[in-house]
Scaffold this motif. Structure first.
Motif, mmCIF file in Angstrom:
data_model
loop_
_atom_site.group_PDB
_atom_site.id
_atom_site.type_symbol
_atom_site.label_atom_id
_atom_site.label_comp_id
_atom_site.label_asym_id
_atom_site.label_seq_id
_atom_site.Cartn_x
_atom_site.Cartn_y
_atom_site.Cartn_z
ATOM 1 N N PHE A 43 -3.548 -11.041 0.918
ATOM 2 C CA PHE A 43 -3.083 -9.744 1.401
ATOM 3 C C PHE A 43 -4.253 -8.761 1.429
ATOM 4 O O PHE A 43 -5.012 -8.661 0.463
ATOM 5 C CB PHE A 43 -1.953 -9.232 0.501
ATOM 6 C CG PHE A 43 -0.787 -10.183 0.440
ATOM 7 C CD1 PHE A 43 0.221 -10.127 1.389
ATOM 8 C CD2 PHE A 43 -0.721 -11.167 -0.535
ATOM 9 C CE1 PHE A 43 1.280 -11.024 1.360
ATOM 10 C CE2 PHE A 43 0.330 -12.071 -0.581
ATOM 11 C CZ PHE A 43 1.337 -11.999 0.372
ATOM 12 N N HIS A 44 -4.374 -8.061 2.552
ATOM 13 C CA HIS A 44 -5.525 -7.187 2.774
ATOM 14 C C HIS A 44 -5.051 -5.780 3.160
ATOM 15 O O HIS A 44 -4.304 -5.634 4.141
ATOM 16 C CB HIS A 44 -6.413 -7.733 3.897
ATOM 17 C CG HIS A 44 -6.754 -9.189 3.748
ATOM 18 N ND1 HIS A 44 -7.835 -9.644 3.035
ATOM 19 C CD2 HIS A 44 -6.135 -10.306 4.223
ATOM 20 C CE1 HIS A 44 -7.883 -10.969 3.088
ATOM 21 N NE2 HIS A 44 -6.857 -11.390 3.808
ATOM 22 N N LEU A 45 -5.484 -4.771 2.408
ATOM 23 C CA LEU A 45 -5.222 -3.381 2.755
ATOM 24 C C LEU A 45 -6.427 -2.867 3.531
ATOM 25 O O LEU A 45 -7.546 -2.806 3.004
ATOM 26 C CB LEU A 45 -4.992 -2.541 1.498
ATOM 27 C CG LEU A 45 -4.778 -1.043 1.713
ATOM 28 C CD1 LEU A 45 -3.578 -0.772 2.609
ATOM 29 C CD2 LEU A 45 -4.622 -0.326 0.370
ATOM 30 N N LEU A 46 -6.213 -2.505 4.794
ATOM 31 C CA LEU A 46 -7.301 -2.104 5.684
ATOM 32 C C LEU A 46 -7.525 -0.594 5.645
ATOM 33 O O LEU A 46 -6.590 0.181 5.456
ATOM 34 C CB LEU A 46 -6.988 -2.549 7.113
ATOM 35 C CG LEU A 46 -6.789 -4.057 7.300
ATOM 36 C CD1 LEU A 46 -6.380 -4.365 8.727
ATOM 37 C CD2 LEU A 46 -8.055 -4.832 6.934
ATOM 38 N N ALA A 92 -4.113 3.706 12.940
ATOM 39 C CA ALA A 92 -3.201 2.705 13.510
ATOM 40 C C ALA A 92 -2.138 2.326 12.478
ATOM 41 O O ALA A 92 -2.449 1.711 11.455
ATOM 42 C CB ALA A 92 -3.975 1.470 13.953
ATOM 43 N N ILE A 93 -0.900 2.702 12.744
ATOM 44 C CA ILE A 93 0.214 2.358 11.843
ATOM 45 C C ILE A 93 0.636 0.934 12.179
ATOM 46 O O ILE A 93 1.356 0.696 13.140
ATOM 47 C CB ILE A 93 1.366 3.369 12.016
ATOM 48 C CG1 ILE A 93 0.887 4.755 11.600
ATOM 49 C CG2 ILE A 93 2.595 2.947 11.213
ATOM 50 C CD1 ILE A 93 1.893 5.851 11.843
ATOM 51 N N ASN A 94 0.166 -0.009 11.346
ATOM 52 C CA ASN A 94 0.326 -1.417 11.743
ATOM 53 C C ASN A 94 0.264 -2.345 10.539
ATOM 54 O O ASN A 94 -0.306 -2.015 9.495
ATOM 55 C CB ASN A 94 -0.783 -1.788 12.732
ATOM 56 C CG ASN A 94 -0.480 -3.047 13.514
ATOM 57 O OD1 ASN A 94 0.653 -3.522 13.532
ATOM 58 N ND2 ASN A 94 -1.487 -3.613 14.160
ATOM 59 N N ALA A 95 0.877 -3.498 10.699
ATOM 60 C CA ALA A 95 0.736 -4.623 9.780
ATOM 61 C C ALA A 95 0.835 -5.868 10.635
ATOM 62 O O ALA A 95 1.549 -5.888 11.632
ATOM 63 C CB ALA A 95 1.825 -4.599 8.713
ATOM 64 N N ILE A 104 -2.239 -4.964 6.193
ATOM 65 C CA ILE A 104 -1.521 -3.708 6.393
ATOM 66 C C ILE A 104 -2.560 -2.587 6.432
ATOM 67 O O ILE A 104 -3.489 -2.571 5.625
ATOM 68 C CB ILE A 104 -0.469 -3.456 5.288
ATOM 69 C CG1 ILE A 104 0.221 -2.101 5.520
ATOM 70 C CG2 ILE A 104 -1.071 -3.552 3.900
ATOM 71 C CD1 ILE A 104 1.398 -1.838 4.585
ATOM 72 N N THR A 105 -2.442 -1.691 7.393
ATOM 73 C CA THR A 105 -3.398 -0.587 7.491
ATOM 74 C C THR A 105 -3.027 0.525 6.515
ATOM 75 O O THR A 105 -1.854 0.695 6.157
ATOM 76 C CB THR A 105 -3.418 0.004 8.914
ATOM 77 O OG1 THR A 105 -2.125 0.558 9.212
ATOM 78 C CG2 THR A 105 -3.778 -1.051 9.947
ATOM 79 N N GLY A 154 9.158 -4.669 2.112
ATOM 80 C CA GLY A 154 9.762 -4.890 3.424
ATOM 81 C C GLY A 154 8.730 -5.222 4.481
ATOM 82 O O GLY A 154 8.917 -6.138 5.294
ATOM 83 N N VAL A 155 7.622 -4.481 4.458
ATOM 84 C CA VAL A 155 6.546 -4.731 5.430
ATOM 85 C C VAL A 155 5.920 -6.105 5.196
ATOM 86 O O VAL A 155 5.774 -6.908 6.120
ATOM 87 C CB VAL A 155 5.462 -3.635 5.329
ATOM 88 C CG1 VAL A 155 4.258 -3.983 6.215
ATOM 89 C CG2 VAL A 155 6.023 -2.279 5.733
ATOM 90 N N LEU A 156 5.546 -6.371 3.940
ATOM 91 C CA LEU A 156 4.872 -7.643 3.639
ATOM 92 C C LEU A 156 5.813 -8.833 3.799
ATOM 93 O O LEU A 156 5.393 -9.904 4.258
ATOM 94 C CB LEU A 156 4.300 -7.599 2.218
ATOM 95 C CG LEU A 156 3.238 -6.526 1.956
ATOM 96 C CD1 LEU A 156 2.758 -6.596 0.509
ATOM 97 C CD2 LEU A 156 2.070 -6.646 2.918
ATOM 98 N N GLY A 157 7.090 -8.645 3.442
ATOM 99 C CA GLY A 157 8.065 -9.723 3.620
ATOM 100 C C GLY A 157 8.214 -10.111 5.076
ATOM 101 O O GLY A 157 8.326 -11.296 5.411
#
Length: 256
Positions: free
Chosen positions: A98-101, A106-109, A119-120, A135-138
């Motif tokens: 998992f990487h936090l950018l 940019a609202i994105n994953a 995930i940005t 929720g996002v990562l799932g």
């Protein structure tokens, strides 16, 4: 007569290209043991992992590199690993990272094949709690488990083969029409993948002890970020957030 003969040859060659593309696509049908879905995939899990690992550095670079906070990265890792370790994802052969950018705009994953998930900070900073992050990562883990990237590559190979056959066998106008149809088909497949990932994301959240209703909050964040001028659903690879919310509610009822 010569023109008619040439046309006949072109039609035969074009037809052969299309038939070969269809044979290649449908001869690689298999059931995804983790989702039960029948898919056409030409890549092995090892191929997917290699593609993801090779692509991850350049994808991070496109978004300004990694966000410079170990505490924030640790939170992303903890939530992501909790989702993996408490679900069918842990039984897959994939390597989940998992990487936090750093990207603040940019609202994105997104997920690469084989388990590389991003995930940005622009999206991370808008999330209200840990459950929304889950929720996002799932959802992104769902793309990996669903093998959506590998399936999409196979579908693009099929549509490209059909387009090549049409272009050989017909005039330019017919080729352009075929390209428009193929693009619409791929968009439809994209929306289906998103809905399946939402469904899997809800399942993973419940298994890991997170509140799946918070995924609805994520959809509202995405809807707000898109604004009033968002692309109509039929022109997009992503379903409308309102449609996704309804499907998420159905998934919550199903898995709970």
């Amino acid at each position: 007569m010569r023109n008619r003969g040439g046309l006949k040859i072109r039609l035969l060659i074009g037809g052969a290209i299309i038939l070969f593309s269809l044979f290649k696509y449908y001869s690689n049908r298999e059931v995804n043991e983790y989702t039960g879905k029948k898919q056409s995939i030409t890549l092995t899990p090892e191929d997917e992992i290699a593609i993801g690992l090779q692509s991850a550095p350049s994808m991070a670079q496109q978004h300004g590199g990694l966000y410079p906070s170990q505490e924030a990265q640790d939170l992303v890792d903890r939530v992501g690993n909790s989702l993996v370790n408490n679900s069918i994802a842990r039984n897959t052969p994939y390597q989940y990272d998992f990487h936090l950018l750093r990207d603040p705009e940019a609202i994105n994953a997104f997920a690469l094949p084989g388990g590389q998930i991003f995930i940005t900070y622009a999206l991370f900073s808008k999330l209200e709690n840990e459950d929304q992050l889950a929720g996002v990562l799932g959802h992104e883990i769902g793309h990996v488990v669903g093998r959506h990237s590998a399936e999409r590559m196979a579908k693009q190979g099929l549509t490209q083969g059909i387009l090549s056959g049409v272009m050989v066998g017909a005039d330019g106008g017919a080729g352009q029409m075929a390209a428009m149809v193929a693009n619409a088909i791929n968009m439809k497949y994209g929306r289906g993948d998103e809905l399946e990932s939402d469904d899997l994301g809800v399942k993973f959240m419940i298994k890991a002890g997170y509140q799946p209703e918070e995924m609805i909050g994520v959809m509202q964040i995405l809807k707000s970020a898109a604004g009033p001028n968002r692309v109509p659903e039929f022109q997009s690879t992503h379903p409308d957030p309102e449609n996704r919310i309804e499907k998420i509610k159905e998934a919550i009822e199903k898995y709970r």
